[in-house]
Every structure is written in C-alpha cells, then in structure tokens.
Design an enzyme around this catalytic site. Structure first.
Site, mmCIF file in Angstrom:
data_model
loop_
_atom_site.group_PDB
_atom_site.id
_atom_site.type_symbol
_atom_site.label_atom_id
_atom_site.label_comp_id
_atom_site.label_asym_id
_atom_site.label_seq_id
_atom_site.Cartn_x
_atom_site.Cartn_y
_atom_site.Cartn_z
ATOM 1 N N ARG A 45 -13.405 3.657 -3.164
ATOM 2 C CA ARG A 45 -14.558 2.985 -3.460
ATOM 3 C C ARG A 45 -14.639 1.620 -3.251
ATOM 4 N NH1 ARG A 45 -15.489 4.874 -9.561
ATOM 5 N NH2 ARG A 45 -13.715 6.379 -9.238
ATOM 6 N N ASP A 102 -10.219 -1.879 1.825
ATOM 7 C CA ASP A 102 -10.091 -2.913 1.049
ATOM 8 C C ASP A 102 -8.553 -3.670 1.248
ATOM 9 O OD1 ASP A 102 -8.927 -1.060 -0.331
ATOM 10 O OD2 ASP A 102 -9.878 -1.213 -2.370
ATOM 11 N N ASP A 105 -1.599 -1.543 1.511
ATOM 12 C CA ASP A 105 -0.337 -2.137 0.441
ATOM 13 C C ASP A 105 0.515 -1.128 0.868
ATOM 14 O OD1 ASP A 105 0.705 -2.809 -2.150
ATOM 15 O OD2 ASP A 105 0.095 -0.867 -3.036
ATOM 16 N N ASP A 161 -10.988 -2.812 -7.763
ATOM 17 C CA ASP A 161 -10.884 -2.886 -9.314
ATOM 18 C C ASP A 161 -9.620 -2.702 -9.788
ATOM 19 O OD1 ASP A 161 -10.291 -0.015 -8.025
ATOM 20 O OD2 ASP A 161 -10.438 0.565 -10.219
#
Ligand code: IMP
Ligand code: MG
Length: 178
Positions: A45, A102, A105, A161
């Site tokens: 998301r 997003d 990593d 988030d």
C-alpha cells in the site's frame, strides 16, 4: 488509548518531495515519449500517495493498476520469500510498464516483482522508488529512478507506515523511539 511511544522527525519536506516528483515525471515522460499508453503499476500500500502525485505530473497517456506483494523472512531459510497477494487487473504483454514502489530496502520485493512481471513480456518495464536505502541491500537490485537515497533509518509518511500508522503525513519523517 494506545499512544505511540515514538516521535517523528522530519527528514524530507513536502515541498522537497513535490519538486523531486516533478523532475522525475519529466525524465519518465522523456523515456516513454511516444507511448500509446503507459501502465503505471503501484505496489500496495506504501506507494499510493507517490503514484497519485506522480501520475498527475506525467505528461503521457496513462493507465493505473495495482499489485500487492508481501515479503516475509522464512525462519528455516536465510533467503527472503515474496508472495503476490493481489495481481494486476489488466494485461501488460507488449505494453509499456512503470512499477512504482515506496522504498527499496533489501531489494527482495522489487527484484521479485520485476522478474514476475517480465514473464508477461511487457514491451518496456522500468521501476521507480521514492526512497532507496542502499546500505540495506541483500540482493543486487537498482531501480531505474530513485527519488531520494537515505541512510538506514526507519521512515514514515507520504504513504509509508509504521504498523499502519502515519501514512497520511505529508512529509517523510524518521521514527525516533522515546
Ligand atoms: P525490500 O526492499 O524487499 O526489503 O522491501 C521494501 C519494503 O519494505 C517497502 O516496500 C516497505 O514496505 C518496507 N520498508 C522498508 N523500509 C521501510 C521503512 O523505513 N518504513 C516503512 N516501511 C519500510
Ligand atoms: Mg511495501
């Protein structure tokens, strides 16, 4: 009430993000110039705010689709496994595709997703991530466009988030435990 036990320190302002998104959109429009329609695929998301801003800056005909992938550590193995939880609604064979994430990593998610989508034979498949944490990489993966390269900090905001909180912050902040 469950009050969070952390503070958020601003790392990248809303203004800096907006300026970067505008610049990235110009590069992407140049790369896909002449496309009949670009399929912009958001990874759910965390990319929902980024993709919303990015497509509004993109001077190209676009279609928007979403994919949800989940990565988890397998206690029995040292490698990470990525599962596709929600697949695309549309077909991408022969299409121009841009995958929007997003954060890169460890790199497991985007490297798995690009291999997965490549099997459908898109005409051109590129990736963009708002944030990159190169020091955290476990697999060799590099997005075609990166918004900002950041140190190994846990960040929230602008769609990202911490335990489903803070996605609605207009800036990127780093989490500081108090
Ligand atoms: P990876 O590249 O497969 O390790 O996974 C990247 C995903 O991990 C991103 O899509 C985020 O959902 C999550 N992630 C990585 N770093 C952070 C962070 O600092 N805050 C929130 N989520 C993060
Ligand atoms: Mg994610």
């Amino acid at each position: 009430m469950n009050e969070p036990t952390y503070a958020i320190d601003q790392m990248i302002s809303a203004k800096a993000i907006a300026a970067r998104v505008e610049a990235l959109a110009r590069e992407i429009a140049a790369e896909y110039a002449g496309t009949d329609k670009l399929v912009v695929v958001g990874l759910l998301r965390g990319s929902f705010v980024f993709i919303a801003d990015l497509v509004r800056e993109l001077d190209l005909p676009v279609e928007v689709d979403f994919l949800e992938a989940s990565s988890y550590g397998d206690a029995m193995e040292s490698s990470r496994e990525v599962r596709i939880l929600k697949d695309l609604r549309g077909k991408i064979e022969g299409r121009d595709v841009l995958v929007v994430e997003d954060i890169v990593d460890t790199g497991h998610t985007l490297s798995h997703v690009t291999r997965y989508l490549s099997t459908r034979k898109p005409a051109k498949l590129r990736t963009i991530a708002l944030l990159d944490k190169p020091s955290r990489r476990e697999v060799d993966f590099k997005a075609d466009w990166i918004g900002f390269s950041i140190p190994d900090e846990f960040v929230v905001g602008y769609g990202i988030d911490y335990a489903q909180r803070n996605r609605n912050l207009p800036f990127i902040g780093k989490v500081r435990f108090t």
